[in-house]
Design an enzyme around this catalytic site. Structure first.
Site, PDB file in Angstrom:
ATOM      1  N   ASP A  35     -32.395-113.915  -1.941  1.00 15.36           N
ATOM      2  CA  ASP A  35     -33.535-113.459  -2.724  1.00 15.36           C
ATOM      3  C   ASP A  35     -33.376-114.112  -4.109  1.00 15.36           C
ATOM      4  OD1 ASP A  35     -35.767-112.260  -3.720  1.00 15.36           O
ATOM      5  OD2 ASP A  35     -35.189-110.211  -3.202  1.00 15.36           O
TER       6      ASP A  35
HETATM    7  C1  BGC Z   1     -38.447-110.476  -4.418  1.00 11.22           C
HETATM    8  C2  BGC Z   1     -38.712-111.213  -3.118  1.00 11.22           C
HETATM    9  C3  BGC Z   1     -39.605-112.389  -3.381  1.00 11.22           C
HETATM   10  C4  BGC Z   1     -38.952-113.271  -4.421  1.00 11.22           C
HETATM   11  C5  BGC Z   1     -39.742-114.520  -4.742  1.00 11.22           C
HETATM   12  C6  BGC Z   1     -37.973-111.400  -5.516  1.00 11.22           C
HETATM   13  O1  BGC Z   1     -37.986-110.766  -6.751  1.00 11.22           O
HETATM   14  O2  BGC Z   1     -37.503-109.450  -4.201  1.00 11.22           O
HETATM   15  O3  BGC Z   1     -39.262-110.345  -2.169  1.00 11.22           O
HETATM   16  O4  BGC Z   1     -39.864-113.078  -2.188  1.00 11.22           O
HETATM   17  O5  BGC Z   1     -38.778-112.536  -5.607  1.00 11.22           O
HETATM   18  O6  BGC Z   1     -40.828-114.225  -5.514  1.00 11.22           O
END
Ligand code: BGC
Length: 766
Positions: free
Chosen positions: A278
Site C-alpha cells: 500500500d
Molecule cells: C490506500 C489504498 C490506495 C492507495 C493509493 C492508500 O492510502 O490505503 O487503498 O489504493 O492509497 O491511492
C-alpha cells in the site's frame, strides 16, 4: 586512389554501426526473450528502479494522489519503464468503486469522468456473483479505455467492526461472501485484459493509526476469518496483483511478512502474481523484498538506495531481488501497456451508468415494509425530508472516491417516475444545500472524516403543512466516511436532532393516517433499534453510485422488486458488537495494539452463538413478494468428498421477485469450539413470476466442514453429525437436514505461520 584510401574508413564506419545495432539486438526484449534472461542482463540500478514505483508528486495541499509521471493524470502510481529491454511503464489507479483519475486536464477540452459503481457493501448485499461479475466486465472496460493497467481494488477486508471508516469499500463481515464477491469482481475486470489488486492484505480492519497498529490475532481467527476471503479470491480468480496492508499482524508489517506473502499466499494458495505495498506501507524495503513484496509503491529513491546498498553489502541476496524483478516483469507482460493497447479515452459511460443503476437496485435491502406501504402508488404526492433526498452520497471518500460527471439525487429519480414532490420542503432543502456548497466547496481528496452538509432546521409548521399536502413522507438519513479515519459512536447513533425530527415527522404523518418511509443513504451499519418502530417502511439504499437516485426510485416505485440482503449485521446497539471493547485498540487515541479477542466470533458468528439480539441480522432482507422453501434434499446422508443440497424456492406472492438462499452449517462440537452456525454457500434465484419455482443446488466441499486446528496447523473436520440449515437469513432457518461424517478428516495440513507472540484471551462458545 582516393576511393581506395576512403574505403577502409567507410567499411569500419559501417561495421561499427552493425556492431552497435547487433549489441542492441542482442539485448533480450520483454515478450520475445525469457524474463530470466532480461533480469540477468539488468544492472542493479535498473532492478532497483523496477521494484519501486515512479514516485508521487506532492502538491500545495499535501500529496496529490497519483500523477507519478502523468501518463494517466490522477492515477495513483506507476511502474518504471526500462526501454533497452522493451519494458514499458504501467499505470495503477484507484479504486474499488470506479476509476479514480483526474476528470479534466489542463489545456484539454475533453473530460475523463468515470462511473461511480455502487460501493462494495452494496454489491455484496445483492448476493449475486453474476451481477457483480457483470459490473466487473464494464468496470474493466473503463479501466482499459482510460489507459490504466491495474485497478487498486476490490477492497475485501472483513467488516470486523461497524465503525471502520472504510467498511463501505469492503464486502462483508463474512469471509465466504467476501471471497466470492471479490472473485466475481476480479474475474469480470480481468476479462478485459487489465489487472486488479485485491486489498488490503490483510487484517486492515481499522483506519485509526492504520500505518503502525499491530493487529494481534490468533492463528485460527486469521485462517478462518481474515485470510479466508483472500484465499477464495486468489484460488478462484488469480488477481494480477495483491496489495499488502499498512498494519502489522502479530508484530510484523504485512509487507515484511514472508509468512503471509510467501508461505501462505504463494506456497499454500498458489498465487502466481505480484505483491505491491500500500502507498508508503511498511518500513524496511529490504525486508519487503525478502518477504515477497515485489513492488514498492509509490516508490522512493531512498528505498531504491537501500536495496542497492543491501545487495552490495551482501545483506540482500541478489537472487531474492531477481525473483521480485521477475514477478514485476511477468505482471507487465500481461498489461495493456505491454500490448501497446491503443486506448480510446472514451468508454461508453452511458452504457456503464445503466449497469451501475441496475446493480444499485439489486443490492438495496428492504428492512421494513409494514402493511405493504411500498411500492409507492403511482403519481403519489411525496414530502421529502433530509439533505440526502436532494443530494445523494454516491460512495465514501479518500482513494475510494470517484470523480463523476453527475449524480442523480432521489428527488430526480422520483420526479422522473411521475411522483409529485412537495415544493415547500424542496425549496428549503435545496437552498440550504446550495448555500453550504458555496461556503464549503468540495475538495478533490479528503482524508479523515468527511464533512456532512448540516441539516436545515425544519419547523413544526413546515412539517404539518407537508403532512397535510402530501400522501406520504420520505425521510433520508445520510452518513459518510472514508479513508484515514474511523467513524465515531456519534456517527453510528442518530443525533438528538435527527431523532427529534424523525419522530416529529412520523407523528405528523401518522396523525393524518399517512405513512413514513425511511431511506438510508449510508456506507455502514447505524443504530436503528431505538427509532425503527416510527417508520412504516425502511429501504437501505447504501451508497449506490452515480445513478443512485434512479435506483432508489426503481425500488420505491416497484419497477425493481428489492432482493438484497444484509451481508453485515446491524447490531441493536454498538456495545453489543463483540469487538466494541477492543476497537480500535490501545492506548486510546493512538492505538499501537489491537487485540482481536473476539477470535472467530465476528458478526453473526457471535450474535447467533451467544444469543444476542440484533436490530437486523446477517442475511436479512424483505421483498414485495413471499417465497416458500420446500423439498430440501442432500445428495447423501454421509459425507465423502462432496455433498450437494437442493432446495426448491417458489414465489407464493403476487409480484415477480428473486430470493437469496443461504446454506449454514452447524458442525459437531466434539473437538474445537465452534460457532452455532456458519455460512458455507449461497445462491440467488432468477426473477420468479408469481407461482414459479426454481430448484437451487448448493455444494459443500471438505474444507467447508473443517475448522482450523492451531495445534495441528491443519484444517480438520470432526467426525459426527452436521446439520445443513437453509435460511432466508442467519436467524430465519426454513429447512434443515443432517448428514454424518464417519471419520475425522484432516482436510489440509498447512504451515505454522503468523503465530501471535502473546497469549490472547479469546472468546469461547463453551
Ligand atoms: C490506500 C489504498 C490506495 C492507495 C493509493 C492508500 O492510502 O490505503 O487503498 O489504493 O492509497 O491511492
Amino acid at each position: 586512389m582516393k576511393a581506395v584510401r576512403f574505403l577502409p574508413a567507410i567499411i569500419s564506419a559501417f561495421s561499427l554501426l552493425a556492431l552497435s545495432s547487433n549489441a542492441q539486438q542482442k539485448l533480450p526484449q520483454l515478450g520475445k526473450d525469457r524474463v530470466s534472461e532480461i533480469v540477468k542482463q539488468m544492472t542493479l540500478e535498473e532492478k532497483a528502479s523496477v521494484i519501486a514505483g515512479t514516485g508521487m508528486r506532492f502538491g500545495g495541499n499535501g500529496p496529490v494522489i497519483g500523477e507519478a509521471d502523468g501518463r494517466v493524470p490522477g492515477a495513483a502510481g506507476n511502474t518504471m519503464n526500462v526501454n533497452r529491454f522493451g519494458i514499458p511503464g504501467t499505470v495503477l489507479s484507484d479504486g474499488p468503486a470506479g476509476v479514480r483519475i483526474d476528470p479534466v486536464h489542463k489545456g484539454d477540452a475533453k473530460t475523463y469522468y468515470a462511473t461511480a459503481w455502487p460501493v462494495g457493501t452494496l454489491l455484496a448485499s445483492s448476493w449475486d456473483t453474476s451481477l457483480v461479475r457483470s459490473v466487473g466486465v464494464a468496470f474493466g472496460n473503463e479501466i482499459r479505455e482510460y489507459g490504466v493497467d491495474v485497478i487498486l481494488g476490490p477492497g475485501m477486508n472483513i467488516q470486523r467492526n461497524p465503525l471502520n471508516g472504510r467498511n463501505f469499500e469492503y464486502f462483508s463481515e463474512d469471509p465466504i461472501v467476501s471471497g466470492y464477491m471479490a472473485a466475481a469482481m476480479v474475474n469480470g475486470i480481468q476479462s478485459n485484459g487489465v489487472g486488479t489488486s485485491i486489498k488490503h492484505f490483510a487484517a486492515n480492519n481499522q483506519e485509526t493509526n492504520r500505518n503502525a497498529v499491530n493487529a494481534i490475532i490468533s492463528e485460527r481467527a486469521l485462517r478462518e476469518i481474515y485470510l479466508r476471503g483472500f484465499e477464495i479470491a486468489v484460488k478462484r480468480a488469480q488477481p494480477y496483483t495483491v496489495m499488502s496492508s499498512y498494519n502489522k499482524i502479530n508484530g510484523t508489517y504485512t509487507s515484511e511478512s514472508s509468512d503471509l506473502l510467501t508461505v501462505i499466499l504463494r506456497n499454500e494458495w498458489g498465487f502466481k502474481g505480484m505483491v505491491m505495498t500500500d502507498w508508503f506501507g511498511g518500513k524496511d524495503a529490504v525486508a519487503q523484498m525478502k518477504a515477497g513484496n515485489d513492488l514498492l509503491e509509490p516508490g522512493t529513491p531512498r528505498q531504491q538506495k537501500a536495496i542497492i546498498d543491501a545487495v552490495n553489502s551482501g545483506t540482500l541476496d541478489v537472487k531474492v531481488l531477481d525473483q521480485n524483478v521477475e514477478r514485476v516483469l511477468n505482471y507487465i507482460l500481461k498489461t495493456p501497456a505491454f500490448r501497446k493497447y491503443n486506448f480510446s479515452s472514451s468508454p461508453d459511460l452511458k452504457a456503464h451508468a445503466a449497469i451501475s443503476r441496475k446493480a444499485a437496485a439489486e443490492g438495496m435491502v428492504l428492512l421494513k415494509n409494514d402493511n405493504a406501504v411500498l411500492p409507492l402508488k403511482k403519481g403519489a404526492k411525496l414530502a421529502l425530508f433530509g439533505n440526502g433526498s436532494y443530494k445523494i452520497i454516491t460512495g465514501g471518500t479518500g482513494s475510494g472516491e470517484v470523480h463523476v460527471a453527475y449524480t442523480v439525487p432521489t428527488i430526480d429519480g422520483l420526479t422522473a417516475d411521475g411522483y409529485v414532490i412537495n415544493p415547500g420542503l424542496q425549496n428549503k432543502y435545496q437552498a440550504a444545500i446550495k448555500a453550504d456548497l458555496l461556503a464549503h466547496p468540495p475538495k478533490p481528496l479528503t482524508l479523515g472524516p468527511p464533512r456532512l452538509i448540516p441539516e436545515p432546521e425544519i419547523t413544526a409548521d413546515e412539517i404539518s403543512a407537508a403532512a397535510a399536502q402530501s400522501d406520504l413522507g420520505v425521510f433520508t438519513i445520510s452518513r459518510n466516511a472514508g479513508e484515514g479515519a474511523d467513524r465515531k459512536i456519534d456517527d453510528f447513533n442518530l443525533s438528538d436532532a435527527e431523532k427529534t425530527l424523525l419522530k416529529a415527522v412520523a407523528d405528523a404523518f401518522h396523525a393524518k393516517g399517512k405513512k413514513l418511509v425511511v431511506v438510508l443513504n449510508i456506507g455502514g451499519a447505524i443504530e436503528m433499534a431505538s427509532w425503527n418502530t416510527g417508520a412504516d417502511a425502511i429501504l437501505l439504499a447504501w451508497q449506490p453510485g452515480l445513478e443512485g437516485g434512479n435506483a432508489i426510485a426503481d425500488v420505491l416505485s416497484g419497477v425493481v422488486n428489492p432482493s438484497g440482503k444484509l451481508a453485515t449485521t446491524f447490531p441493536a446497539k454498538y456495545e453489543d458488537e463483540p469487538s466494541a471493547k477492543s476497537f480500535p485498540g490501545t492506548p486510546a487515541g493512538h492505538p499501537t495494539e489491537s487485540v482481536y479477542n473476539e477470535g472467530i466470533y465476528v458478526g453473526y458468528r457471535y450474535f447467533n452463538s451467544f444469543g444476542v439480539k440484533t436490530a437486523y441480522p446477517f442475511g436479512y432482507g424483505l421483498s414485495y413478494t413471499n417465497f416458500s422453501y420446500n423439498n430440501l434434499k442432500l445428495s447423501s446422508p454421509t459425507f465423502s468428498k462432496k455433498l450437494t443440497a437442493t432446495v426448491t424456492i417458489t414465489n407464493i406472492g403476487k409480484t415477480a421477485g428473486k430470493e437469496v438462499v443461504q446454506l449454514y452449517l452447524s458442525a459437531p462440537h466434539t473437538g474445537l469450539d465452534k460457532p452455532s452456525e456458519e455460512l458455507k454457500a449461497f445462491a440467488k434465484t432468477g426473477l420468479l413470476k408469481p407461482g414459479e419455482s426454481q430448484t437451487l443446488i448448493l455444494t459443500l466441499n471438505p474444507k467447508d466442514l473443517a475448522s482450523f486446528n492451531t495445534d495441528a496447523s491443519a484444517w480438520i473436520a470432526d467426525a459426527g453429525k452436521y446439520e445443513v440449515k437453509i435460511g432466508a437469513s442467519s436467524e430465519d432457518i426454513k429447512l434443515a437436514k443432517w448428514f454424518t461424517l464417519a471419520k475425522t478428516l484432516t482436510v489440509e495440513k498447512v504451515h505454522k505461520a503468523l503465530a501471535p507472540q502473546v497469549a490472547i484471551d479469546e472468546l469461547k462458545n463453551k
